[in-house]
Write an enzyme that holds these catalytic residues in place. Sequence first.
Site, PDB file in Angstrom:
ATOM      1  N   GLY A  14       0.791  -1.230   0.000  1.00  0.00           N
ATOM      2  CA  GLY A  14       0.000   0.000   0.000  1.00  0.00           C
ATOM      3  C   GLY A  14       0.820   1.276   0.000  1.00  0.00           C
ATOM      4  O   GLY A  14       0.350   2.320   0.463  1.00  0.00           O
ATOM      5  N   ASN A  16       1.498   3.048  -2.540  1.00  0.00           N
ATOM      6  CA  ASN A  16       0.773   4.000  -3.396  1.00  0.00           C
ATOM      7  C   ASN A  16      -0.424   4.610  -2.667  1.00  0.00           C
ATOM      8  O   ASN A  16      -0.738   5.790  -2.833  1.00  0.00           O
ATOM      9  CB  ASN A  16       0.316   3.316  -4.688  1.00  0.00           C
ATOM     10  CG  ASN A  16       1.432   3.257  -5.721  1.00  0.00           C
ATOM     11  OD1 ASN A  16       1.850   4.284  -6.242  1.00  0.00           O
ATOM     12  ND2 ASN A  16       1.927   2.057  -5.985  1.00  0.00           N
ATOM     13  N   ILE A  94      -9.116  -9.368 -10.421  1.00  0.00           N
ATOM     14  CA  ILE A  94      -9.807  -8.824 -11.594  1.00  0.00           C
ATOM     15  C   ILE A  94     -11.091  -8.107 -11.156  1.00  0.00           C
ATOM     16  O   ILE A  94     -11.826  -8.592 -10.297  1.00  0.00           O
ATOM     17  CB  ILE A  94     -10.174  -9.976 -12.568  1.00  0.00           C
ATOM     18  CG1 ILE A  94      -8.908 -10.677 -13.079  1.00  0.00           C
ATOM     19  CG2 ILE A  94     -11.057  -9.490 -13.721  1.00  0.00           C
ATOM     20  CD1 ILE A  94      -8.041  -9.824 -13.998  1.00  0.00           C
ATOM     21  N   HIS A 111       0.056   0.856 -13.126  1.00  0.00           N
ATOM     22  CA  HIS A 111       0.791  -0.317 -13.618  1.00  0.00           C
ATOM     23  C   HIS A 111       2.279   0.028 -13.702  1.00  0.00           C
ATOM     24  O   HIS A 111       2.635   1.098 -14.216  1.00  0.00           O
ATOM     25  CB  HIS A 111       0.250  -0.728 -14.990  1.00  0.00           C
ATOM     26  CG  HIS A 111       0.906  -1.973 -15.498  1.00  0.00           C
ATOM     27  ND1 HIS A 111       0.514  -3.226 -15.105  1.00  0.00           N
ATOM     28  CD2 HIS A 111       1.971  -2.150 -16.335  1.00  0.00           C
ATOM     29  CE1 HIS A 111       1.288  -4.132 -15.685  1.00  0.00           C
ATOM     30  NE2 HIS A 111       2.180  -3.504 -16.436  1.00  0.00           N
TER      31      HIS A 111
HETATM   32  C1  GRF Z   1       2.999  -1.238  -7.627  1.00  0.00           C
HETATM   33  O1  GRF Z   1       4.193  -1.505  -8.294  1.00  0.00           O
HETATM   34  C2  GRF Z   1       1.880  -1.090  -8.639  1.00  0.00           C
HETATM   35  O2  GRF Z   1       2.288  -0.550  -9.843  1.00  0.00           O
HETATM   36  C3  GRF Z   1       1.477  -2.523  -8.850  1.00  0.00           C
HETATM   37  O3  GRF Z   1       1.586  -3.112  -7.585  1.00  0.00           O
HETATM   38  C4  GRF Z   1       2.550  -2.421  -6.793  1.00  0.00           C
HETATM   39  C5  GRF Z   1       1.874  -2.014  -5.520  1.00  0.00           C
HETATM   40  O4  GRF Z   1       2.739  -1.447  -4.603  1.00  0.00           O
HETATM   41  N1  GRF Z   1       0.177  -2.571  -9.472  1.00  0.00           N
HETATM   42  P1  GRF Z   1       2.158  -0.826  -3.252  1.00  0.00           P
HETATM   43  O5  GRF Z   1       1.263  -1.896  -2.610  1.00  0.00           O
HETATM   44  O6  GRF Z   1       1.408   0.413  -3.586  1.00  0.00           O
HETATM   45  O7  GRF Z   1       3.367  -0.563  -2.407  1.00  0.00           O
END
Ligand code: GRF
Length: 207
Positions: A14, A16, A94, A111
């Site tokens: 998490g 992001n 999905i 992504h």
């Molecule tokens: C990120 O690299 C994102 O692009 C991919 O999964 C990863 C998630 O990282 N879809 P986080 O859980 O946000 O640290």
Amino acid sequence: MSKVKIAVLVSGSGSNLQSLIDYIEARKINAEIKLVISNKYGAYGLTRGEKCGITTLVLDKKDFLDIRERDRLLLENLQKNEIDIVVLAGYLAIIPPEIIGVYRNRIINIHPSLLPSFGGKSYYGERVHQEVIKRGVKITGATVHFVNEETDGGPIILQRAVEVDFDDEWQTVQKKVLAIEHEILPMAVKLLVEGKVEVVGNRVKLL
Ligand code: GRF
């Protein structure tokens, strides 16, 4: 005026989600994260949400005999909480067409490559960066896109590139890419919240 309500879906760390929380707390985005949903128990993203007082929910497929029931609950929770925008931030499941239909052009995903390269069903997690190294590309990056019925195929909102050095290992590439993910995901959410994203066919015009 009431704030735009966001749900963030996670499966793992998490980071992001954290970056989005930080932008919102710094008042750089005028929105509210109302819900954090994970499809995995123990995902650290849940803890990050709880620490900020955000409602969290686990919808793990092992709790359901029929996956459609899990997805039905997912949609029900989004609607019950009047969610405007759904952010997939490392969500490794999905989204079924029924939810995409209801939330058309309101679900976005981050992504870790420059789509359409290194995208599609088998490209997730560390595999993306391992394939980047194997193929010997000189640049990779991150993409924020709308979610449609085609895996990683929805209209692209933002992309940013990073260089791949010859001696980079996939972990190094992952680190470089993650750093830009933490910038472009909040940026894309901000554009959406401010109504500056127009979808034209399968392309996005930033206003
Ligand atoms: C990120 O690299 C994102 O692009 C991919 O999964 C990863 C998630 O990282 N879809 P986080 O859980 O946000 O640290």
